[in-house]
Design an enzyme around this catalytic site. Structure first.
Site, mmCIF file in Angstrom:
data_model
loop_
_atom_site.group_PDB
_atom_site.id
_atom_site.type_symbol
_atom_site.label_atom_id
_atom_site.label_comp_id
_atom_site.label_asym_id
_atom_site.label_seq_id
_atom_site.Cartn_x
_atom_site.Cartn_y
_atom_site.Cartn_z
ATOM 1 N N GLY A 55 -11.905 -2.432 -6.997
ATOM 2 C CA GLY A 55 -10.710 -2.429 -6.156
ATOM 3 C C GLY A 55 -9.415 -2.030 -6.830
ATOM 4 O O GLY A 55 -8.336 -2.254 -6.262
ATOM 5 N N ASP B 53 -20.594 -2.054 -7.291
ATOM 6 C CA ASP B 53 -21.815 -1.251 -7.432
ATOM 7 C C ASP B 53 -22.441 -1.363 -8.820
ATOM 8 O O ASP B 53 -23.373 -0.624 -9.144
ATOM 9 C CB ASP B 53 -21.515 0.224 -7.142
ATOM 10 C CG ASP B 53 -21.014 0.438 -5.729
ATOM 11 O OD1 ASP B 53 -21.669 -0.071 -4.793
ATOM 12 O OD2 ASP B 53 -19.976 1.088 -5.544
ATOM 13 N N HIS C 94 -20.345 7.412 -8.750
ATOM 14 C CA HIS C 94 -20.613 7.099 -7.340
ATOM 15 C C HIS C 94 -19.359 7.399 -6.536
ATOM 16 O O HIS C 94 -18.267 7.016 -6.934
ATOM 17 C CB HIS C 94 -20.988 5.623 -7.194
ATOM 18 C CG HIS C 94 -21.076 5.163 -5.769
ATOM 19 N ND1 HIS C 94 -21.859 5.804 -4.828
ATOM 20 C CD2 HIS C 94 -20.462 4.137 -5.117
ATOM 21 C CE1 HIS C 94 -21.722 5.172 -3.657
ATOM 22 N NE2 HIS C 94 -20.890 4.182 -3.799
ATOM 23 N N HIS D 52 -17.829 8.301 -2.199
ATOM 24 C CA HIS D 52 -18.108 8.343 -0.769
ATOM 25 C C HIS D 52 -17.604 9.673 -0.225
ATOM 26 O O HIS D 52 -17.006 9.726 0.847
ATOM 27 C CB HIS D 52 -17.460 7.170 -0.047
ATOM 28 C CG HIS D 52 -18.171 5.875 -0.236
ATOM 29 N ND1 HIS D 52 -18.216 4.889 0.720
ATOM 30 C CD2 HIS D 52 -18.901 5.399 -1.274
ATOM 31 C CE1 HIS D 52 -18.918 3.852 0.268
ATOM 32 N NE2 HIS D 52 -19.342 4.143 -0.951
ATOM 33 N N ASP E 2 -28.368 26.246 -8.866
ATOM 34 C CA ASP E 2 -27.781 26.353 -10.205
ATOM 35 C C ASP E 2 -27.752 25.005 -10.919
ATOM 36 O O ASP E 2 -27.767 24.951 -12.141
ATOM 37 C CB ASP E 2 -26.349 26.890 -10.115
ATOM 38 C CG ASP E 2 -26.301 28.399 -9.931
ATOM 39 O OD1 ASP E 2 -27.302 29.061 -10.236
ATOM 40 O OD2 ASP E 2 -25.248 28.899 -9.499
ATOM 41 N N HIS F 49 -25.319 5.221 2.772
ATOM 42 C CA HIS F 49 -24.278 4.787 1.849
ATOM 43 C C HIS F 49 -23.589 6.017 1.243
ATOM 44 O O HIS F 49 -22.552 6.448 1.764
ATOM 45 C CB HIS F 49 -24.905 3.868 0.792
ATOM 46 C CG HIS F 49 -23.924 3.256 -0.136
ATOM 47 N ND1 HIS F 49 -24.219 2.187 -0.942
ATOM 48 C CD2 HIS F 49 -22.646 3.581 -0.423
ATOM 49 C CE1 HIS F 49 -23.173 1.851 -1.654
ATOM 50 N NE2 HIS F 49 -22.198 2.689 -1.364
ATOM 51 N N TYR G 35 -26.764 31.741 -19.275
ATOM 52 C CA TYR G 35 -25.462 31.695 -18.609
ATOM 53 C C TYR G 35 -24.372 31.296 -19.596
ATOM 54 O O TYR G 35 -24.599 30.467 -20.475
ATOM 55 C CB TYR G 35 -25.517 30.672 -17.469
ATOM 56 C CG TYR G 35 -24.179 30.386 -16.822
ATOM 57 C CD1 TYR G 35 -23.695 31.178 -15.792
ATOM 58 C CD2 TYR G 35 -23.395 29.324 -17.271
ATOM 59 C CE1 TYR G 35 -22.474 30.921 -15.210
ATOM 60 C CE2 TYR G 35 -22.166 29.055 -16.678
ATOM 61 C CZ TYR G 35 -21.713 29.859 -15.654
ATOM 62 O OH TYR G 35 -20.502 29.596 -15.088
HETATM 63 ZN ZN LIG Z 1 -20.307 2.877 -2.332
#
Ligand SMILES: [Zn+2]
Length: 247
Positions: A49, A79, A98, A100, A123, A174, A232
């Site tokens: 948070g 998480d 992670h 959203h 790729d 999620h 590459y």
């Molecule tokens: Zn999440």
């Protein structure tokens, strides 16, 4: 493990967390990056948070691979147990991101893997980006975050996927978890995952029956950038030895 290497990891995880808003992957405080120190058996993760603009390296929380806090004044990301589960299952990964990000979440909510529809995807991801199975009521009631990680691990195990070749997955309903060999690389993979999710959304809208490219093209594109025969990019500039001018 030296204090120097742990300070380096702390700086790298902090910088990578700040890449989430920089790349436009964050809504509010959502999202988190962690980086693991395999020798010490701990990882550093964003506190829960905290706004990205307020995040300092000292706020990162140190937790062990079971997700228990080892050091830090703040609560770790909610998480954290998902990250811990992925680190335990995939010993070759060094960092996890992670987010959203919206197109990736749209696929997760649609319970759909992101299919390989072109070379942008191929790729970086050597195959479709899996979406885990929906969690059961029992899996949500107990150890929910760890079960989220387990649901991703199950996809890789059942399909025999290599997390180095498919550096990310969708947690059903999620959102995306991506990983890499460094915190910054795990964020880059989150950026690519969002981009290919957006491209796939538009491609499937234009032609829901599109077959996708053949394996010959996909293999060629992935192997241009990965593995022993990659060609590459360019080598890092060589530092030229000091030239002493003979007078
Ligand atoms: Zn999440």
């Amino acid at each position: 493990v030296t204090a120097q290497s742990s300070a380096r990891l702390r700086a790298a995880v902090h910088a990578a967390n700040l890449l989430i808003p920089e790349y436009g992957l964050a809504t509010l405080t959502w999202g988190n990056v962690s980086g693991v120190d395999r020798d010490a058996g701990v990882f550093l993760i964003k506190p829960s948070g905290v706004a990205y603009r307020d995040l300092t390296p000292g706020m990162l929380v140190t937790v062990d691979l079971d997700g228990h806090v080892v050091d830090g004044d703040l609560n770790p990301s909610v998480d954290t147990a998902t990250h811990a589960r992925l680190y335990r299952a995939f010993p070759t990964i060094s960092a996890i991101t992670h987010t959203h990000s919206p197109y990736a979440v749209a696929f997760a909510q649609a319970r759909r893997a992101i299919p390989v529809l072109g070379t942008t995807h191929a790729d970086v991801f050597n195959g479709e980006i899996p979406c885990s199975a929906p969690l059961t009521p029992e899996q949500c009631a107990h150890d929910y975050e760890s079960n989220t990680g387990q649901s991703i691990v199950d996809e890789f195990t059942s399909a025999g996927l290599d997390p180095c070749e498919i550096p990310g997955a969708l947690a059903c309903e999620h959102g995306p978890f991506t990983w890499g060999t460094s915190p910054a690389e795990s964020v880059r993979h989150a950026v690519v995952l969002e981009a290919v999710a957006q491209l796939a959304t538009h491609t499937l809208a234009l032609n829901p029956a599109v077959p996708g490219p053949g394996a010959h093209l996909l293999e060629r594109h992935y192997r241009r950038k990965h593995g022993a025969d990659a060609y590459y990019g360019n080598p890092e500039p060589q530092s030229t030895p000091e030239t002493t001018t003979a007078q």
